[in-house]
Scaffold this motif. Structure first.
Motif, PDB file in Angstrom:
ATOM      1  N   ILE A 259      -6.981  -4.048  -3.385  1.00 48.46           N
ATOM      2  CA  ILE A 259      -6.773  -2.971  -2.416  1.00 48.46           C
ATOM      3  C   ILE A 259      -5.765  -3.415  -1.361  1.00 48.46           C
ATOM      4  O   ILE A 259      -4.872  -2.665  -0.953  1.00 48.46           O
ATOM      5  CB  ILE A 259      -8.108  -2.568  -1.769  1.00 48.46           C
ATOM      6  N   GLN A 263      -1.598  -2.275  -0.165  1.00 51.50           N
ATOM      7  CA  GLN A 263      -1.132  -2.046   1.196  1.00 51.50           C
ATOM      8  C   GLN A 263       0.080  -2.903   1.548  1.00 51.50           C
ATOM      9  O   GLN A 263       0.647  -2.756   2.624  1.00 51.50           O
ATOM     10  CB  GLN A 263      -2.267  -2.328   2.190  1.00 51.50           C
ATOM     11  N   SER A 270       0.506   0.671  -7.114  1.00 53.42           N
ATOM     12  CA  SER A 270      -0.709   1.212  -6.505  1.00 53.42           C
ATOM     13  C   SER A 270      -1.523   1.912  -7.583  1.00 53.42           C
ATOM     14  O   SER A 270      -1.052   2.127  -8.703  1.00 53.42           O
ATOM     15  CB  SER A 270      -0.359   2.215  -5.385  1.00 53.42           C
ATOM     16  N   SER A 285      -6.978   4.619  -2.698  1.00 55.59           N
ATOM     17  CA  SER A 285      -5.798   4.138  -1.992  1.00 55.59           C
ATOM     18  C   SER A 285      -4.641   5.134  -1.992  1.00 55.59           C
ATOM     19  O   SER A 285      -3.729   5.016  -1.170  1.00 55.59           O
ATOM     20  CB  SER A 285      -5.319   2.813  -2.600  1.00 55.59           C
TER      21      SER A 285
END
Length: 463
Positions: A259, A263, A270, A285
């Motif tokens: 996760i 970011q 992703s 996400s």
């Protein structure tokens, strides 16, 4: 636990630099004589591994069980032959080398070991992780007495994970402390069991008020931890693009680490959702309306939802019933929402995407079981073990040729998650080739289990 004022000041110093935890560290009081990597020849691998944890913990004054728990949370103590994780992490302690996180380089500086050794040699990898953790403890001012208290290490552990936000740093550290609290067996790694103990770490990471507990607006059970805007494309699906597929992935890394990787602007990758192995927890996400970069094929990216699952493709132990069931529930919900047929032509693995270079979810992903759960053939059976006084061997697969991985006592009640065809066995309830899965990679012959049914149990999936 109430934090002492002086401890809170130390953690404030960490918080001031938390956003920069991915930057390579400078000098350290730990700069000592180089440590030699343990040779691969010699005592059995398990004994060498246990000795490596003992030695590294003693040298750098890091609690041994904490070091083991961190490695178990990252990789289940599997170095994967020196192959990197999706985020560029190496070895069972996941020393990372990517554009933002440099724990591999930090370990090389602190220990004098080569990057090659730190990547490929288990003892060196453990040594490097211990050195990096100790350097983080020094930065927050832990003295010798405090280093003996495992609860004082929460902030250094949070920093080790290299999270992009305080909330994810907490999620990472909590996973390690949950293992310490519950205890665990290291299994094939051979390091032995870590006994559970009361843990009350000082969780007061500054800036961590943005908890990952914020819920998704797309899927109620999911937490929301948005990916970097550099890692997905804003869209207005299904108006702008039809949603026709669900793509199943395996993270090749830990839940919190994956996760956090989404970011990281350097990731250029992703997924919409990520599931945790231990309990099936899920984090979103990327919004479903937007296009996650997960499939390696733009057309499929535009027309699919990507679902990641914590683990590694070469280790079946990550694929728990909790994760299968939670993921299948989401997949069923998505299929109903977007009119996606619940079949293998539309619910596919990453490796089935045209042009894919990835192999996930890999040979250990149980598609038969998963699709039965998606289609709501999801009952759980139960039975009573009858061995006339002796313990019943539990095996890693449906047959007597699989390794014994435990036992259950005569008279024990077991849950049966699915049933498979395997070796024919004779027991108190006749001769049968049906085997009952009573846990992740844990099977017993149905010949020794009173289920109230002759053979397969109605409503329980086939493995």
């Amino acid at each position: 636990m109430t934090a002492r004022p002086v401890a809170r000041r130390r953690r404030g110093l960490l918080g001031a630099t938390l956003a920069a935890t991915l930057v390579l560290s400078g000098g350290s009081a730990l700069a000592a004589a180089p440590v030699s990597a343990a040779p691969e020849a010699g005592p059995p691998a398990a004994a060498r591994l246990a000795a490596a944890f003992d030695t590294a913990a003693g040298r750098y004054d890091v609690p041994r069980d904490l070091l083991v728990a961190l490695g178990y949370a990252e990789t289940r103590l599997d170095g994967h032959g020196g192959a990197p994780s999706a985020a560029g992490g190496y070895g069972m302690m996941h020393l990372v080398s990517n554009p933002k996180l440099r724990t591999l380089d930090e370990a090389a500086t602190l220990t004098g070991l080569s990057r090659g050794a730190l990547r490929a040699d288990s003892a060196a990898n453990i040594t490097g992780a211990a050195a990096v953790l100790r350097s983080y403890a020094d930065r927050v001012g832990l003295d010798a007495a405090e280093r003996d208290d495992v609860d004082e290490w929460y902030a250094p552990v949070a920093r080790y994970g290299g999270a992009a936000s305080p909330a994810l740093a907490r999620l990472y550290a909590d996973a390690v402390y949950d293992l310490l609290g519950s205890g665990f067996d290291t299994g094939p790694a051979g390091v032995g069991s870590v006994q559970g103990r009361p843990v009350a770490p000082e969780r007061d990471l500054p800036g961590a008020s943005d908890e990952v507990g914020i819920l998704s607006t797309d899927y109620g059970p999911a937490a929301w931890a948005p990916a970097s805007t550099s890692n997905y494309t804003v869209a207005s699906r299904p108006t702008s693009h039809p949603v026709r597929f669900i793509v199943i992935h395996v993270t090749q890394g830990s839940y919190a680490g994956s996760i956090s990787w989404f970011q990281n602007p350097a990731a250029k990758a992703s997924a919409h959702y990520t599931f945790r192995s231990s309990d099936g927890a899920v984090t979103q996400s990327v919004r479903e309306k937007d296009i996650a970069w997960h499939a390696g094929n733009w057309t499929y990216n535009t027309q699919s939802i990507g679902i990641e699952h914590e683990g590694y493709v070469d280790n079946a132990a990550w694929f728990t019933d909790a994760m299968y069931r939670a993921s299948a529930t989401l997949t069923r919900s998505l299929a109903n929402k977007y009119g996606i047929p619940k079949d293998r032509a539309h619910i596919i693995g990453h490796h089935e995407v045209p042009g894919a270079t990835h192999t996930d979810p890999g040979p250990h992903w149980n598609w038969t079981y998963y699709m039965q759960l998606v289609n709501q053939q999801s009952g759980v059976g139960s039975g009573t073990v009858n061995t006339e006084g002796v313990s019943l061997n539990v095996r890693s697969g449906p047959g007597t040729g699989y390794a014994v991985v435990g036992s259950v006592a005569d008279g024990a009640t077991v849950s049966i998650y699915c049933q498979a065809v395997g070796t024919t066995v004779t027991g108190p309830y006749g001769t049968t080739n049906v085997w009952d899965r009573i846990g992740t990679n844990r099977y017993v012959s149905d010949a020794f289990v009173l289920t109230g049914h002759d053979g397969f149990i109605p409503g329980v999936p086939r493995c």
